[in-house]
Structures are given as structure tokens and as C-alpha cells.
Design a protein around this motif. Structure first.
Motif, PDB file in Angstrom:
ATOM      1  N   UNK A  48      12.138  18.787  -9.535  1.00 33.32           N
ATOM      2  CA  UNK A  48      12.894  17.948 -10.159  1.00 33.32           C
ATOM      3  C   UNK A  48      12.117  16.850 -10.243  1.00 33.32           C
ATOM      4  N   UNK A  49      11.939  15.435 -11.859  1.00 31.34           N
ATOM      5  CA  UNK A  49      11.345  14.285 -11.741  1.00 31.34           C
ATOM      6  C   UNK A  49      11.954  12.992 -11.057  1.00 31.34           C
ATOM      7  N   UNK A  53       7.513  10.977 -12.048  1.00 28.71           N
ATOM      8  CA  UNK A  53       6.288  12.306 -10.454  1.00 28.71           C
ATOM      9  C   UNK A  53       7.459  13.636 -10.877  1.00 28.71           C
ATOM     10  N   UNK A  54       6.928  14.532 -10.695  1.00 32.95           N
ATOM     11  CA  UNK A  54       7.257  15.430 -10.506  1.00 32.95           C
ATOM     12  C   UNK A  54       7.766  16.070  -9.011  1.00 32.95           C
ATOM     13  N   UNK A  55       8.287  16.314  -8.593  1.00 32.58           N
ATOM     14  CA  UNK A  55       8.537  16.131  -7.361  1.00 32.58           C
ATOM     15  C   UNK A  55       9.423  17.859  -6.437  1.00 32.58           C
ATOM     16  N   UNK A  56       8.757  18.701  -5.501  1.00 33.39           N
ATOM     17  CA  UNK A  56       9.412  20.197  -5.453  1.00 33.39           C
ATOM     18  C   UNK A  56       9.780  19.979  -4.573  1.00 33.39           C
ATOM     19  N   UNK A  57      10.795  20.636  -3.703  1.00 34.75           N
ATOM     20  CA  UNK A  57      12.090  20.279  -2.979  1.00 34.75           C
ATOM     21  C   UNK A  57      11.742  22.186  -2.299  1.00 34.75           C
ATOM     22  N   UNK A  58      11.375  22.528  -1.348  1.00 35.99           N
ATOM     23  CA  UNK A  58      11.379  24.050  -0.275  1.00 35.99           C
ATOM     24  C   UNK A  58      12.170  23.678   0.979  1.00 35.99           C
ATOM     25  N   UNK A  88       1.204  19.041   5.934  1.00 33.54           N
ATOM     26  CA  UNK A  88       2.264  19.065   6.540  1.00 33.54           C
ATOM     27  C   UNK A  88       3.732  18.326   6.788  1.00 33.54           C
ATOM     28  N   UNK A  89       4.827  18.862   6.441  1.00 29.92           N
ATOM     29  CA  UNK A  89       5.838  18.192   6.892  1.00 29.92           C
ATOM     30  C   UNK A  89       6.605  18.823   8.265  1.00 29.92           C
ATOM     31  N   UNK A  90       8.082  18.097   8.697  1.00 30.60           N
ATOM     32  CA  UNK A  90       8.942  18.612   9.703  1.00 30.60           C
ATOM     33  C   UNK A  90      10.134  18.093   9.837  1.00 30.60           C
ATOM     34  N   UNK A 105      14.746  21.244   4.832  1.00 29.75           N
ATOM     35  CA  UNK A 105      14.396  20.789   3.328  1.00 29.75           C
ATOM     36  C   UNK A 105      13.914  19.961   4.180  1.00 29.75           C
ATOM     37  N   UNK A 106      12.376  19.398   2.913  1.00 26.79           N
ATOM     38  CA  UNK A 106      11.077  18.916   2.734  1.00 26.79           C
ATOM     39  C   UNK A 106      11.032  19.085   1.173  1.00 26.79           C
ATOM     40  N   UNK A 107      10.644  17.518   0.795  1.00 30.47           N
ATOM     41  CA  UNK A 107      10.215  17.287  -0.991  1.00 30.47           C
ATOM     42  C   UNK A 107       8.630  16.927  -0.405  1.00 30.47           C
ATOM     43  N   UNK A 108       8.023  17.950  -1.628  1.00 34.17           N
ATOM     44  CA  UNK A 108       6.593  17.529  -1.881  1.00 34.17           C
ATOM     45  C   UNK A 108       5.904  17.104  -2.808  1.00 34.17           C
ATOM     46  N   UNK A 109       5.215  15.938  -3.054  1.00 33.04           N
ATOM     47  CA  UNK A 109       4.654  15.287  -4.637  1.00 33.04           C
ATOM     48  C   UNK A 109       3.434  16.268  -4.663  1.00 33.04           C
TER      49      UNK A 109
END
Length: 220
Positions: A48-49, A53-58, A88-90, A105-109
Motif C-alpha cells: 500500500x501507499x 512511500x510503498x510499504x509491504x505488509x507481511x 528482522x522484525x518481531x 503482522x509486520x510492515x516493511x519499507x
């Protein structure tokens, strides 16, 4: 170009190895290995925007198919095209009851090639999940949801949260979460708490709601 490649990689990434076709025979004594093997996991990923900025949600839906109350930790490991670990995210859940679901859920730019979820579980003996005692009603008003959650149990729940996935044509497009409790972070027996999820800008045609407690009081 980075966004297009990233989307293709996210769509192509398989996650079949974490979904067993049959559950193992569960021992009477807690075994992290057996519980981990039998977790039911569904992966959702989207982008999503965010202010240009483009952010990806896993996002990973995790179901505890065991008979144990467990504490859950998920590490999101992100790799580049050469399979080098880049960040890495936790995320954690203090307690997840038998046959209950939650979402990590974790969001990554930072651009990445693929994401791996590394899970660990432990036996939670001090607290139980109150999620099975919660019921909810949803009212959709335009592009927002109003949720009314009731504690049907006879014990106070603590740190109750609600999480919602929004879908369009079967694909996730947005998510939201909120706490549902009084000023003392408690949710009294018989009480109903009504809250409103913030409106989402993405178009959606369906949604999926999860109720869970971060810290349910023990049975005494």
C-alpha cells in the motif's frame, strides 16, 4: 521497477512447507516441536501507499490446533535476491488458547526479495486466553466498521484486542487493529464495548475479524 519486481516476488513466494496435511499425535506433555509442527498457518501479503512511500505488509494467520495454552513469538526475516538477511522484525502473542487464531503482522519499507517467518512457542501456564468467551457484532457504515464486543465469561479479561483484514476480490488490501478495554485495561464480565475502526481508503468487499487477548487472567 522495484515495486513491480517486489509484487511479482511476493505473489510467487510459496509457503506450503508450514501447512501440514495431517496433525501429529499430540503428547500428554507439552512439546514445542509437536505444537509448532501442527500450527495451521495462512499467509497474506500486500502493499500500500503511505504518504508516497510503498510499504509491504507481511501477515500470517496462526491457528493453535493443540490442547495447550501457548505463548507465541514470530520473527520476520527479510532477504535480498542473494538470500542475504537484510532486516528482522518481531511480533508476539502472550497467550493463544486451543483452537484459537491470531494474526502476526509486520510492515516493511525496505525492498526485499522474500520473507520467512520463524516461529517459536512456549507453554503458557500463568494465563489463559479469554477469546473463546468473547462475541462480537459488526456494523458496516460506508468504508468503516463498528465493532461491539461482549465478554460472555465470568472472569475479567485484560488487554482485549480486535484485528480486521479487509479483502477485495479475495485479496487483502488493508488491515486495522484496536484495543477494547476500560481505562484500567480490563474488560469486565457481561460488559459490551463498542468501538469504531478508522475508515480505510482502499475499496473492500469483505472482511475478517479476529478477537484475542494479550493477557487473559488464569482460571482460579
Amino acid at each position: 521497477k522495484i515495486v513491480s519486481v517486489l509484487v511479482a516476488l511476493l505473489i510467487a513466494l510459496a509457503f506450503g512447507g508450514c501447512q501440514p496435511s495431517a496433525h501429529s499425535a499430540e503428547p500428554a506433555v507439552f512439546s514445542e516441536e509437536v505444537v509448532l509442527e501442527d500450527l495451521e498457518i495462512t499467509r497474506y501479503s500486500y502493499q500500500y501507499d503511505f504518504y508516497g512511500r510503498t510499504v509491504c505488509a507481511e501477515c500470517f494467520e496462526v491457528e493453535n490446533t493443540s490442547t495447550f495454552n501457548i505463548a507465541l513469538t514470530g520473527e520476520f526475516h527479510y532477504f535480498d535476491e542473494s538470500q542475504n538477511l537484510i532486516t528482522v522484525g518481531t511480533r508476539t502473542r502472550d497467550v493463544l488458547g486451543p483452537n484459537q487464531k491470531t494474526v502476526l503482522s509486520h510492515h516493511q519499507e525496505t525492498p526485499y526479495s522474500n520473507c520467512e517467518l520463524k516461529l517459536s512457542v512456549s507453554l503458557e501456564e500463568e494465563r489463559i486466553s479469554a477469546a473463546s468467551k468473547l462475541s462480537y457484532e459488526i456494523t458496516q457504515v460506508g468504508n468503516k466498521l463498528i465493532i461491539a464486543v461482549t465478554n460472555n465469561g465470568d472472569q475479567t479479561a485484560e488487554f482485549v484486542s480486535a484485528f480486521v483484514f479487509y479483502f477485495k476480490d479475495g485479496q487483502p488490501v488493508a488491515q486495522a487493529s484496536m484495543g477494547l478495554f476500560d481505562v484500567d485495561h480490563e474488560f469486565k464480565p457481561g460488559k459490551t464495548i463498542t468501538e469504531e475502526f478508522a475508515p480505510v481508503t482502499a475499496e473492500f468487499d469483505s472482511y475478517k475479524v479476529y478477537n484475542y487477548t494479550l493477557a487473559g487472567r488464569p482460571l482460579v
